[in-house]
Design an enzyme around this catalytic site. Structure first.
Site, PDB file in Angstrom:
ATOM      1  N   PRO A  40      12.009 -20.273 -32.022  1.00 21.48           N
ATOM      2  CA  PRO A  40      11.554 -20.566 -33.648  1.00 21.48           C
ATOM      3  C   PRO A  40       9.807 -19.064 -33.634  1.00 21.48           C
ATOM      4  O   PRO A  40       8.692 -19.394 -32.738  1.00 21.48           O
ATOM      5  CB  PRO A  40      11.176 -21.812 -33.791  1.00 21.48           C
ATOM      6  N   ASN A  41      10.584 -19.043 -34.578  1.00 25.07           N
ATOM      7  CA  ASN A  41       8.995 -17.583 -35.191  1.00 25.07           C
ATOM      8  C   ASN A  41       9.035 -16.195 -34.288  1.00 25.07           C
ATOM      9  O   ASN A  41       8.265 -15.444 -35.356  1.00 25.07           O
ATOM     10  CB  ASN A  41       8.129 -19.144 -35.378  1.00 25.07           C
ATOM     11  N   ARG A  99       2.467 -10.181 -37.658  1.00 25.64           N
ATOM     12  CA  ARG A  99       2.087 -11.931 -38.247  1.00 25.64           C
ATOM     13  C   ARG A  99       0.850 -11.950 -36.876  1.00 25.64           C
ATOM     14  O   ARG A  99       1.748 -11.776 -35.719  1.00 25.64           O
ATOM     15  CB  ARG A  99       2.057 -12.839 -39.038  1.00 25.64           C
ATOM     16  N   TYR A 129      -0.365 -12.131 -30.364  1.00 25.97           N
ATOM     17  CA  TYR A 129       1.342 -11.591 -29.719  1.00 25.97           C
ATOM     18  C   TYR A 129       0.887 -10.294 -30.078  1.00 25.97           C
ATOM     19  O   TYR A 129       2.482  -9.934 -29.488  1.00 25.97           O
ATOM     20  CB  TYR A 129       2.435 -12.529 -31.310  1.00 25.97           C
ATOM     21  N   ASN A 142      12.642 -17.331 -24.179  1.00 22.60           N
ATOM     22  CA  ASN A 142      11.256 -17.397 -24.710  1.00 22.60           C
ATOM     23  C   ASN A 142      11.568 -18.804 -26.242  1.00 22.60           C
ATOM     24  O   ASN A 142      11.579 -18.267 -27.197  1.00 22.60           O
ATOM     25  CB  ASN A 142      10.093 -16.520 -25.783  1.00 22.60           C
ATOM     26  N   ALA A 166       8.205 -22.693 -29.887  1.00 16.57           N
ATOM     27  CA  ALA A 166       7.359 -23.914 -29.925  1.00 16.57           C
ATOM     28  C   ALA A 166       8.011 -25.665 -29.054  1.00 16.57           C
ATOM     29  O   ALA A 166       8.071 -26.433 -28.821  1.00 16.57           O
ATOM     30  CB  ALA A 166       7.013 -24.252 -30.896  1.00 16.57           C
ATOM     31  N   GLU A 206      11.515 -18.315 -18.222  1.00 22.24           N
ATOM     32  CA  GLU A 206      10.478 -19.142 -19.421  1.00 22.24           C
ATOM     33  C   GLU A 206      10.118 -17.841 -19.055  1.00 22.24           C
ATOM     34  O   GLU A 206       9.088 -17.681 -17.620  1.00 22.24           O
ATOM     35  CB  GLU A 206      10.391 -20.422 -18.895  1.00 22.24           C
ATOM     36  N   HIS A 234       6.774 -17.048 -21.500  1.00 24.23           N
ATOM     37  CA  HIS A 234       5.611 -16.365 -23.173  1.00 24.23           C
ATOM     38  C   HIS A 234       4.522 -15.074 -23.227  1.00 24.23           C
ATOM     39  O   HIS A 234       4.256 -15.100 -21.638  1.00 24.23           O
ATOM     40  CB  HIS A 234       4.703 -17.985 -23.023  1.00 24.23           C
ATOM     41  N   ARG A 280      -4.902 -22.470 -23.951  1.00 28.53           N
ATOM     42  CA  ARG A 280      -5.011 -22.511 -25.730  1.00 28.53           C
ATOM     43  C   ARG A 280      -4.771 -23.871 -25.372  1.00 28.53           C
ATOM     44  O   ARG A 280      -4.660 -24.194 -24.231  1.00 28.53           O
ATOM     45  CB  ARG A 280      -3.627 -21.284 -25.892  1.00 28.53           C
TER      46      ARG A 280
HETATM   47  O1  CA2 Z   1       3.206 -16.848 -26.082  1.00 34.14           O
HETATM   48  C1  CA2 Z   1       4.311 -17.416 -25.958  1.00 34.14           C
HETATM   49  O2  CA2 Z   1       4.670 -17.228 -26.027  1.00 34.14           O
HETATM   50  C2  CA2 Z   1       4.735 -18.358 -27.321  1.00 34.14           C
HETATM   51  O3  CA2 Z   1       5.968 -19.212 -26.318  1.00 34.14           O
HETATM   52  C3  CA2 Z   1       4.946 -18.274 -28.783  1.00 34.14           C
HETATM   53  C4  CA2 Z   1       4.729 -19.313 -29.425  1.00 34.14           C
HETATM   54  C5  CA2 Z   1       4.173 -20.526 -28.805  1.00 34.14           C
HETATM   55  O4  CA2 Z   1       4.413 -22.158 -29.699  1.00 34.14           O
HETATM   56  C6  CA2 Z   1       4.067 -21.032 -27.505  1.00 34.14           C
HETATM   57  O5  CA2 Z   1       3.186 -22.168 -27.467  1.00 34.14           O
HETATM   58  C7  CA2 Z   1       3.884 -19.789 -27.370  1.00 34.14           C
HETATM   59  C8  CA2 Z   1       4.886 -19.026 -30.954  1.00 34.14           C
HETATM   60  C9  CA2 Z   1       5.462 -17.946 -31.470  1.00 34.14           C
HETATM   61  C10 CA2 Z   1       6.006 -17.465 -32.730  1.00 34.14           C
HETATM   62  O6  CA2 Z   1       6.066 -16.377 -32.798  1.00 34.14           O
HETATM   63  C11 CA2 Z   1       4.702 -15.680 -33.615  1.00 34.14           C
HETATM   64  C12 CA2 Z   1       5.190 -14.301 -33.900  1.00 34.14           C
HETATM   65  C13 CA2 Z   1       4.795 -13.677 -34.681  1.00 34.14           C
HETATM   66  C14 CA2 Z   1       4.023 -13.760 -35.699  1.00 34.14           C
HETATM   67  C15 CA2 Z   1       3.516 -15.551 -35.655  1.00 34.14           C
HETATM   68  C16 CA2 Z   1       4.796 -16.341 -34.670  1.00 34.14           C
END
Ligand code: CA2
Length: 153
Positions: A12-13, A20, A25, A76, A79, A100, A102, A109
């Site tokens: 997700p996301n 963003r 990221y 990946n 969340a 996996e 990240h 964090r």
């Molecule tokens: O660091 C990572 O790759 C995470 O898997 C990213 C997740 C977060 O919930 C994990 O704790 C760590 C969040 C992905 C959200 O991706 C976005 C990318 C750009 C803008 C907003 C969100």
């Protein structure tokens, strides 16, 4: 026989990559990530099928699909890493290796990001190298697949 295939699964996301939160990221898009993995995999004769979803059940479906259609999964789970027993059970139920990854260093964090429901059923984990972590995950995965193939033949 068809080419060897890896699944690249993003949760997700991650479709928002590059649009963003660049400080966390980076500025590269999900398409850039897919290209990175495709290029790393192609050097070893692997093809990549990429899938992104914001929906837990769809991610479960793709993990299950890998049992028949891929040599391994780079995932990946975003969340869902920290919450999903469904993804954990799906990984546990297949025989193919799963790595996996990240983008951010989850360990520097919030404390809820320090826990992974999936890590203990995965073959490896890459954390905190930005999107280059996807390339590292692909190399580690291919190394694992190829060395296991040699051991068993
Ligand atoms: O660091 C990572 O790759 C995470 O898997 C990213 C997740 C977060 O919930 C994990 O704790 C760590 C969040 C992905 C959200 O991706 C976005 C990318 C750009 C803008 C907003 C969100």
């Amino acid at each position: 026989m068809g080419k060897k295939r890896l699944f690249l699964i993003n949760g997700p996301n991650l479709n928002m990559l590059g649009k963003r939160e660049p400080d966390t990221y980076g500025k590269k898009s999900l398409d850039d990530v897919v290209t990175l993995v495709e290029q790393a995999a192609a050097d070893f004769g692997y093809e990549v099928t990429s899938f992104q979803s914001n929906h837990e059940g769809d991610l479960v479906d793709w993990i299950q699909r890998a049992e028949e259609e891929a040599e391994g999964i780079i995932i990946n789970p975003a969340a869902y890493t920290h919450t999903s027993i469904a993804l954990r059970d799906a990984i546990s139920a297949i025989s193919k290796p799963v790595v996996e990854i990240h983008i951010s260093n989850v360990h520097e964090r919030e404390s809820f990001r320090h826990i992974s429901m999936l890590a203990s059923v995965c073959s490896g984990q890459v954390v905190g190298f930005g999107i280059d972590g996807y390339r590292l995950a692909a190399l580690g995965m291919i190394q694992k697949i190829e060395s296991e193939g040699r051991n068993h033949s």
